[in-house]
Each structure stands twice: as structure tokens, then as C-alpha cells.
Design an enzyme around this catalytic site. Structure first.
Site, PDB file in Angstrom:
ATOM      1  N   THR A   1       5.416  -6.654 -14.426  1.00  0.00           N
ATOM      2  CA  THR A   1       3.835  -6.203 -14.248  1.00  0.00           C
ATOM      3  C   THR A   1       3.975  -4.649 -13.810  1.00  0.00           C
ATOM      4  O   THR A   1       4.677  -4.053 -12.990  1.00  0.00           O
ATOM      5  CB  THR A   1       3.377  -6.922 -12.844  1.00  0.00           C
ATOM      6  OG1 THR A   1       3.375  -7.977 -13.204  1.00  0.00           O
ATOM      7  CG2 THR A   1       1.938  -6.168 -12.821  1.00  0.00           C
TER       8      THR A   1
ATOM      9  N   LYS B   1      -3.823  -7.837 -17.353  1.00  0.00           N
ATOM     10  CA  LYS B   1      -3.223  -8.426 -15.676  1.00  0.00           C
ATOM     11  C   LYS B   1      -3.867  -7.719 -14.634  1.00  0.00           C
ATOM     12  O   LYS B   1      -4.173  -8.258 -13.545  1.00  0.00           O
ATOM     13  CB  LYS B   1      -1.749  -8.049 -15.853  1.00  0.00           C
ATOM     14  CG  LYS B   1      -0.878  -8.312 -14.644  1.00  0.00           C
ATOM     15  CD  LYS B   1      -0.432  -9.765 -14.400  1.00  0.00           C
ATOM     16  CE  LYS B   1       0.181  -9.847 -13.005  1.00  0.00           C
ATOM     17  NZ  LYS B   1       0.797 -11.202 -12.595  1.00  0.00           N
TER      18      LYS B   1
ATOM     19  N   LYS C   1       0.916  -4.295  -4.553  1.00  0.00           N
ATOM     20  CA  LYS C   1       1.399  -3.768  -5.886  1.00  0.00           C
ATOM     21  C   LYS C   1       0.256  -3.626  -6.892  1.00  0.00           C
ATOM     22  O   LYS C   1       0.083  -2.674  -7.676  1.00  0.00           O
ATOM     23  CB  LYS C   1       2.740  -4.465  -6.446  1.00  0.00           C
ATOM     24  CG  LYS C   1       3.166  -3.830  -7.602  1.00  0.00           C
ATOM     25  CD  LYS C   1       4.425  -4.623  -8.149  1.00  0.00           C
ATOM     26  CE  LYS C   1       4.776  -4.085  -9.604  1.00  0.00           C
ATOM     27  NZ  LYS C   1       5.684  -4.817 -10.100  1.00  0.00           N
TER      28      LYS C   1
HETATM   29  P1  NAD Z   1      13.001  -9.497  -8.224  1.00  0.00           P
HETATM   30  O1  NAD Z   1      12.988  -8.222  -7.247  1.00  0.00           O
HETATM   31  O2  NAD Z   1      13.148 -10.774  -7.471  1.00  0.00           O
HETATM   32  O3  NAD Z   1      13.747  -9.161  -9.614  1.00  0.00           O
HETATM   33  C1  NAD Z   1      13.839  -7.926 -10.117  1.00  0.00           C
HETATM   34  C2  NAD Z   1      15.253  -8.004 -10.756  1.00  0.00           C
HETATM   35  O4  NAD Z   1      15.516  -6.718 -11.456  1.00  0.00           O
HETATM   36  C3  NAD Z   1      16.306  -7.707  -9.628  1.00  0.00           C
HETATM   37  O5  NAD Z   1      17.092  -8.866  -9.528  1.00  0.00           O
HETATM   38  C4  NAD Z   1      16.686  -6.290  -9.579  1.00  0.00           C
HETATM   39  O6  NAD Z   1      18.278  -6.556  -9.282  1.00  0.00           O
HETATM   40  C5  NAD Z   1      16.882  -6.123 -11.142  1.00  0.00           C
HETATM   41  N1  NAD Z   1      16.870  -4.827 -11.435  1.00  0.00           N
HETATM   42  C6  NAD Z   1      16.422  -3.789 -10.932  1.00  0.00           C
HETATM   43  N2  NAD Z   1      16.776  -2.661 -11.565  1.00  0.00           N
HETATM   44  C7  NAD Z   1      17.364  -2.891 -12.620  1.00  0.00           C
HETATM   45  C8  NAD Z   1      17.840  -2.378 -13.557  1.00  0.00           C
HETATM   46  N3  NAD Z   1      17.810  -0.919 -13.808  1.00  0.00           N
HETATM   47  N4  NAD Z   1      18.730  -3.058 -14.704  1.00  0.00           N
HETATM   48  C9  NAD Z   1      18.859  -4.211 -14.404  1.00  0.00           C
HETATM   49  N5  NAD Z   1      18.408  -5.147 -13.545  1.00  0.00           N
HETATM   50  C10 NAD Z   1      17.692  -4.212 -12.574  1.00  0.00           C
HETATM   51  O7  NAD Z   1      11.261  -9.361  -8.644  1.00  0.00           O
HETATM   52  P2  NAD Z   1      10.541 -10.651  -9.453  1.00  0.00           P
HETATM   53  O8  NAD Z   1       9.695 -11.368  -8.158  1.00  0.00           O
HETATM   54  O9  NAD Z   1      11.278 -11.526 -10.246  1.00  0.00           O
HETATM   55  O10 NAD Z   1       9.488  -9.952 -10.164  1.00  0.00           O
HETATM   56  C11 NAD Z   1       9.873  -9.241 -11.688  1.00  0.00           C
HETATM   57  C12 NAD Z   1       8.558  -8.671 -12.258  1.00  0.00           C
HETATM   58  O11 NAD Z   1       7.614  -9.761 -12.274  1.00  0.00           O
HETATM   59  C13 NAD Z   1       8.046  -7.790 -11.164  1.00  0.00           C
HETATM   60  O12 NAD Z   1       7.186  -6.628 -11.949  1.00  0.00           O
HETATM   61  C14 NAD Z   1       6.740  -8.340 -10.519  1.00  0.00           C
HETATM   62  O13 NAD Z   1       5.246  -7.546 -10.054  1.00  0.00           O
HETATM   63  C15 NAD Z   1       6.369  -9.412 -11.828  1.00  0.00           C
HETATM   64  N6  NAD Z   1       5.722 -10.813 -11.092  1.00  0.00           N
HETATM   65  C16 NAD Z   1       6.172 -11.421 -10.178  1.00  0.00           C
HETATM   66  C17 NAD Z   1       5.605 -12.654  -9.793  1.00  0.00           C
HETATM   67  C18 NAD Z   1       6.077 -13.490  -8.326  1.00  0.00           C
HETATM   68  O14 NAD Z   1       5.378 -14.237  -8.043  1.00  0.00           O
HETATM   69  N7  NAD Z   1       7.515 -13.089  -8.130  1.00  0.00           N
HETATM   70  C19 NAD Z   1       4.518 -13.113 -10.520  1.00  0.00           C
HETATM   71  C20 NAD Z   1       3.999 -12.374 -11.632  1.00  0.00           C
HETATM   72  C21 NAD Z   1       4.749 -11.055 -12.128  1.00  0.00           C
END
Ligand code: NAD
Length: 300
Positions: free
Chosen positions: A100, A175, A250
């Protein structure tokens, strides 16, 4: 598409966090060959425990990839990672970002990759970690019809629903509009229950009216912010998420950046962003977003 059968692909999956790891696992279950990569060793290890194959570097994960999916924290990181991916991308590769992020970053990534001959989709999701585990996420998709047609075999194992929203950036636009409406409607539901309590109404009585009358909304009917009426809503488990308030904040901030840039008045979206900002500052960003009812009751 090359691969074991017409629809199976070698996929690089970048970002193996709370969402990415279970999404990648569903691609493996569907028969795709997935090489995962995450910047942190802990996430890579956790993914291996789930049975995923991971690479030690991004470049290694990208080797011979026919498709790349990213699931990363924010627009700045998405831009940086795709700039690196673009150096190693073959013509005709499918590029899907499901993070997102702000619409402008999404469009910039589409343009960067289109210039390299890739087919691109912005495909953010709703449905949370539960939906990622179950393979029932809703994907809101922006990009060309050709890219979506090619992308369906990859999105489907992770999806309950795939909604084409328009051209580049349209998935992100949909979204943030949806989540701005959700943040506002949750606060409206919480205010109604907080007032109802002081007026002597039981939660069930007010729910029975709201959920069947003109005050109904998803926040009331499916995700009721007080315990009782909807047994599986986070209110019944002390506001354990669910959808964390920090993630709602966010998305509300993204909506406000977009509104400012386009000159659109969204006063209730702005107020919702303010309230979730205070809620987070008080230390409750890890709670479900419906937990804001305690702040509105003046209990925090
Ligand atoms: P998270 O923080 O658990 O996972 C993100 C991952 O990206 C981490 O493991 C981090 O180490 C990795 N990362 C960061 N920088 C990096 C890089 N340069 N190279 C490779 N890996 C890297 O977050 P999440 O909850 O999995 O969310 C991910 C996305 O999905 C976000 O944009 C969030 O807004 C969106 N989202 C989350 C949810 C939810 O309920 N968690 C729901 C809908 C959308």
C-alpha cells in the site's frame, strides 16, 4: 509464459513480512516456483520455516524470474527496490507491487518499468494477515488489460476477489479512497456506541437498530467496535488486530497527501487522520483500529 505449464511461473517475491510470507506460500501451493527475498535475516529465516525457498540477495532472487511481486512497507522503499529490480529485468517480465503506497510512487514505478519493457500492475490488497494466510485477499488492480490477463494466474492463488480499477496507479487510488471511508465510518460507529452507552442503551439494542437501519455500515454490521453483537470482531478479544490502528493511520495519511495534491476537500478524512494520529501517539498503534472507541469514550 515459460515454466512448467502454461500458467506456472518462476516468481521472485520481495518482502516476506506479515503479509508477504503467507502470500508467497500460497503461490508455492498453487505450483509456482517462488524464490523469496527480504532485507532482514529474521524474515528470511521465518520464510524458510514456512517451506519457502529464499535467496541471500535480491539479484539472486531475480535470476530468470518471469514475474516479480513486491510486498513492502512504503512508497520510498518500493521506489528504491524497483529501481534496483529494473537493472535486472528481462523484457516481458510481469511486475506486480502489492504494497500500500502513494499513487504518485505507484505511477512512477509503472513508468520506470514500462520503459524497460515490463508489464506492470499496482495491486494493493485488503483482507489483512488472515486473508493473506487463507488466500482470500481482495486485489485492487491498476494497469493494462494485457498485464492483468498475464497476472491473473499469479494473483488468483492469493485472492478471493480481483477488481480491475483502471490504468497505472488506479489500484492504489481505490485502496486509499476505500480506507479513508472505512476510517471515517469506524469513528462514526464508535461515536454512536459511546453515545448510546451514556443514553442507557445496551450494545445489542443499538446494534439491532443501527445494523438494520440507515446508520448501517461495514464497521457496524461486520466489525462491530463493541463486544457481543458480532462475535468475531476484534472488540471481543480486547482489540487485538485485525487491522492495526497504525496501518489505518498510514492509509489515512496517504489519502490526505493525495487530497492535498489534487486540491480535494476531505475534512472528515483529515479529522480521522488526526484522531488516529493521537491514538497512535498514546501508544495504541498496535491495537485494532476499532479500539479507538476507548479514546472516544475518554478512557485513554
Ligand atoms: P511487514 O513490515 O510485516 O513486512 C514488510 C517486509 O518488507 C519486512 O519483512 C521488511 O524486512 C521487508 N523489507 C523492507 N525493506 C526491504 C527491502 N529494501 N528489500 C527487501 N525487503 C524489505 O509489513 P506487512 O504487514 O507485511 O505489510 C506490507 C504491505 O502491505 C504494507 O504496504 C502494508 O501497508 C500493506 N498491507 C498490510 C496489511 C496488514 O494487515 N498487515 C493489510 C493490507 C495491506
Amino acid at each position: 509464459m515459460r515454466g512448467r505449464s502454461k500458467d506456472m511461473a518462476k516468481i521472485a517475491f520481495v518482502g516476506l513480512g506479515n503479509m508477504g510470507a503467507p502470500m508467497a506460500a500460497n503461490l508455492v501451493k498453487a505450483g509456482h516456483r517462488v524464490i523469496g527475498y527480504d532485507a532482514t535475516e529474521a524474515a528470511r529465516q521465518a520464510a524458510v520455516t514456512r517451506g519457502l525457498t529464499v535467496a541471500g540477495t535480491l539479484a539472486e532472487a531475480l535470476r530468470e524470474a518471469e514475474a516479480v511481486v513486491t510486498m513492502l512497507p512504503n512508497g520510498a522503499i518500493v521506489r528504491k527496490v524497483w529501481a534496483e529490480i529494473a537493472q535486472n529485468l528481462g523484457v516481458g517480465t510481469l511486475a506486480i507491487d502489492s504494497s500500500t503506497i502513494d499513487v504518485d510512487s505507484a505511477v512512477a514505478v509503472h513508468e520506470l518499468l514500462a520503459a524497460r519493457g515490463a508489464l506492470t500492475l499496482d495491486a494493493p490488497v485488503s483482507g489483512g494477515v488472515g486473508g493473506a494466510e487463507a488466500g482470500t485477499l481482495t486485489f485492487m488492480v491498476g494497469g493494462s488489460e494485457a498485464a492483468l490477463e498475464k497476472g491473473r494466474a499469479i494473483l488468483e492463488p492469493m485472492a478471493g476477489r480481483i477488481v480491475p480499477c483502471g490504468g497505472a496507479g488506479a489500484g492504489q487510488a481505490a485502496k486509499i479512497c476505500n480506507n479513508m471511508a472505512l476510517g471515517i465510518s469506524m469513528i462514526a460507529a464508535c461515536e454512536a456506541f459511546a453515545l448510546g452507552e451514556k443514553l442507557g442503551l445496551t450494545h445489542q439494542a443499538l446494534f439491532d437498530v443501527l445494523s438494520t437501519s440507515s446508520g448501517q455500515s461495514w464497521s457496524v454490521n461486520s466489525y462491530c467496535p463493541v463486544p457481543g453483537p458480532v462475535p468475531n470482531s476484534p472488540a471481543n478479544r480486547d482489540y487485538k488486530p485485525g487491522f492495526a490502528a497504525a496501518l489505518m493511520l498510514k492509509d489515512l495519511k496517504l489519502s490526505q497527501e493525495a487530497a492535498l495534491a489534487r486540491g480535494v476537500q476531505t475534512p472528515l478524512g483529515a479529522e480521522a487522520a488526526q484522531l488516529y494520529g493521537i491514538f497512535e501517539k498514546l501508544g495504541h498503534g498496535g491495537q485494532d483500529f476499532s479500539g479507538i472507541i476507548n479514546f472516544l469514550r475518554g478512557k485513554l
